[in-house]
Design an enzyme around this catalytic site. Structure first.
Site, PDB file in Angstrom:
ATOM      1  N   GLY A  83      -3.850   3.305  -2.115  1.00 56.55           N
ATOM      2  CA  GLY A  83      -4.396   4.035  -3.257  1.00 56.55           C
ATOM      3  C   GLY A  83      -4.552   5.525  -3.028  1.00 56.55           C
ATOM      4  N   GLY A  85      -1.847   7.504  -2.566  1.00 55.28           N
ATOM      5  CA  GLY A  85      -0.539   8.101  -2.891  1.00 55.28           C
ATOM      6  C   GLY A  85       0.394   8.188  -1.699  1.00 55.28           C
ATOM      7  N   ALA A  90       5.367   0.475  -1.101  1.00 54.91           N
ATOM      8  CA  ALA A  90       6.782   0.607  -0.727  1.00 54.91           C
ATOM      9  C   ALA A  90       6.978   0.198   0.734  1.00 54.91           C
ATOM     10  CB  ALA A  90       7.251   2.042  -0.929  1.00 54.91           C
ATOM     11  N   ASP A 131       9.872   6.318  -3.386  1.00 53.89           N
ATOM     12  CA  ASP A 131       8.973   5.759  -2.357  1.00 53.89           C
ATOM     13  C   ASP A 131       9.719   4.786  -1.441  1.00 53.89           C
ATOM     14  OD1 ASP A 131       7.105   7.064  -3.894  1.00 53.89           O
ATOM     15  OD2 ASP A 131       5.664   5.415  -3.896  1.00 53.89           O
TER      16      ASP A 131
END
Ligand code: PMV
Length: 312
Positions: A83, A85, A90, A131
Site C-alpha cells: 500500500g 506504491g 506485482a 509494475d
C-alpha cells in the site's frame, strides 16, 4: 522445492501521462518478495492457510494461468511494505509465476511478462504493465506506445500497445516517504481524465510530462544525477498542476528536497508516497519523519526475477 524472488518498484517519471500513450520510467528497488513452493500431499496452502481468492487472489490466478494442477505448499515472505506504491502485488505475481513456470521446466521471460500483466489487470480491473515488467526485468524499464532501442517485449490489450524497454541506470539511493494516506489509483486516473477531456491546458501538461520522461531517460543513461533530480522536481510540479498531489505530499517533497537532487510524488498521488533521489538517505529519512511521513531507504536493483534455490 523452488524459491524465487522479485523486486518492488517506484515510478520515477511519467505516471498519469502514461495513460495517454506517453512514456513512463520505473526503477526496480532492493526490497523483494520471496515465494517458495514445494509439492504437497492433498491441497494447496499459502503460508499455512488453504488457498482462497479473498486472501490469495494473485497467487490463485498464477496457478490458473500456468495450469499447475498438483497441490503445493506455498510460502511467501515480503520485505516490501504494501500500500505504499512500491509494487508489492506485482512482485508477488512475478515471483509466484517464476516458481510455477520453473516447476513446469519453462522460463520464457516474455510469456511471464504477459501473464503477470494479465493477472494484475484481472485482479485490479485494469493496469499498465509497468509494475510487473519492472519487477520481472529489474534495473529500470520505460514503457511507451512507440518502439525505441532496447525493446524487451510488447504487451497489447484493448487496443493499447505498450513497448517495454530496458534502461541502464546508475547506482542510486532513493528514499520513499509514505504519507500514510490511502488513495486508490482508479479515482485519481478518472480525475485527470475529466480535466484532460475539458482542457487544452491539461493536454499540454501531459505533453510536457511526456517530453520530460524522454529527457529523464537520457539523464539516467548518462548517470547525470543533478539532471535526474531537476526533472523529478519538474515532474512533481506538473503532477500538482494536474491535481493529483496533496498538501502532505507537497510537505514531504519540500522536506526531502533540502538534502536531495530532487523529489516528487510517485504513483497515482492523492496520498501514497514521494520518492527522493539523494546522497544523504539518513538525512532525508529524518526530514520525512519530522514531517510526519514514514521513510524507507532503498537502493536501485539491477536484479529482476531471481531463482534462488531449486531442489528435488
Ligand atoms: O499507483 P501505482 O504506483 O500503481 O501507479 C499508478 C500509475 C498511473 O499512471 C497513475 C496509472 C497507470 O495505470 O499507469
Amino acid at each position: 522445492m523452488i524459491s524465487c524472488s522479485a523486486p518492488g518498484k517506484v515510478i520515477l517519471f511519467g505516471e498519469h501521462a502514461v495513460v495517454y500513450g506517453k512514456p513512463a520510467i520505473a526503477l526496480a528497488v532492493d526490497r523483494r518478495v520471496r515465494c517458495k513452493m514445494s509439492k504437497a500431499n492433498e491441497k494447496t496452502t499459502v503460508n499455512g492457510y488453504d488457498i482462497n481468492y479473498q486472501h490469495h487472489s494473485y497467487i490463485l490466478k498464477c496457478i490458473e494461468k500456468t495450469g499447475v494442477s498438483d497441490p503445493l505448499k506455498i510460502t511467501t515472505v515480503s520485505d516490501l511494505p504494501s500500500g505504499a506504491g512500491m509494487g508489492s502485488s506485482a512482485a508477488i505475481t512475478v515471483s509466484t509465476l517464476g516458481g510455477l513456470y520453473n516447476l513446469k521446466g519453462f522460463s520464457e521471460l516474455e510469456s511471464i511478462a504477459k501473464d503477470a500483466f494479465q493477472i494484475e489487470y484481472e485482479v485490479q480491473g485494469g493496469a499498465s504493465p509497468i509494475d510487473t515488467s519492472t519487477s520481472l526485468h529489474g534495473s529500470a524499464v520505460m514503457v511507451y506506445e512507440k518502439e525505441m532501442n532496447n525493446l524487451l517485449w510488447t504487451i497489447e490489450k484493448d487496443g493499447k500497445v505498450w513497448n517495454v524497454h530496458h534502461i541502464k541506470i546508475p547506482d542510486i539511493h532513493i528514499v520513499i516517504g509514505d504519507t500514510g494516506i490511502g488513495a486508490p489509483t482508479g479515482p485519481l486516473v478518472e480525475k485527470v481524465r475529466r480535466f484532460y477531456s475539458k482542457s487544452n491546458f491539461a493536454k499540454e501538461v501531459i505533453e510536457d510530462i511526456g517530453n520530460l520522461v524522454l529527457e529523464g531517460r537520457k539523464a539516467l543513461e548518462e548517470e547525470d544525477l543533478h539532471k535526474i533530480g531537476k526533472l523529478m522536481n519538474k515532474n512533481h510540479k506538473l503532477l500538482s498542476i494536474l491535481g493529483v498531489s496533496h498538501p502532505k505530499l507537497n510537505g514531504l517533497v519540500k522536506a526531502a528536497k533540502r538534502y536531495s537532487y530532487g523529489a516528487k510524488l510517485t504513483g497515482a498521488g492523492g496520498g501514497g508516497s514521494i520518492v527522493a533521489l539523494t546522497e544523504h538517505p539518513e538525512k532525508v529519512a529524518s526530514a520525512i519523519e519530522e514531517r510526519g511521513g514514514t521513510p524507507y531507504i532503498l537502493d536501485s536493483s539491477k536484479n529482476g526475477l531471481k531463482v534462488e534455490q531449486t531442489s528435488k
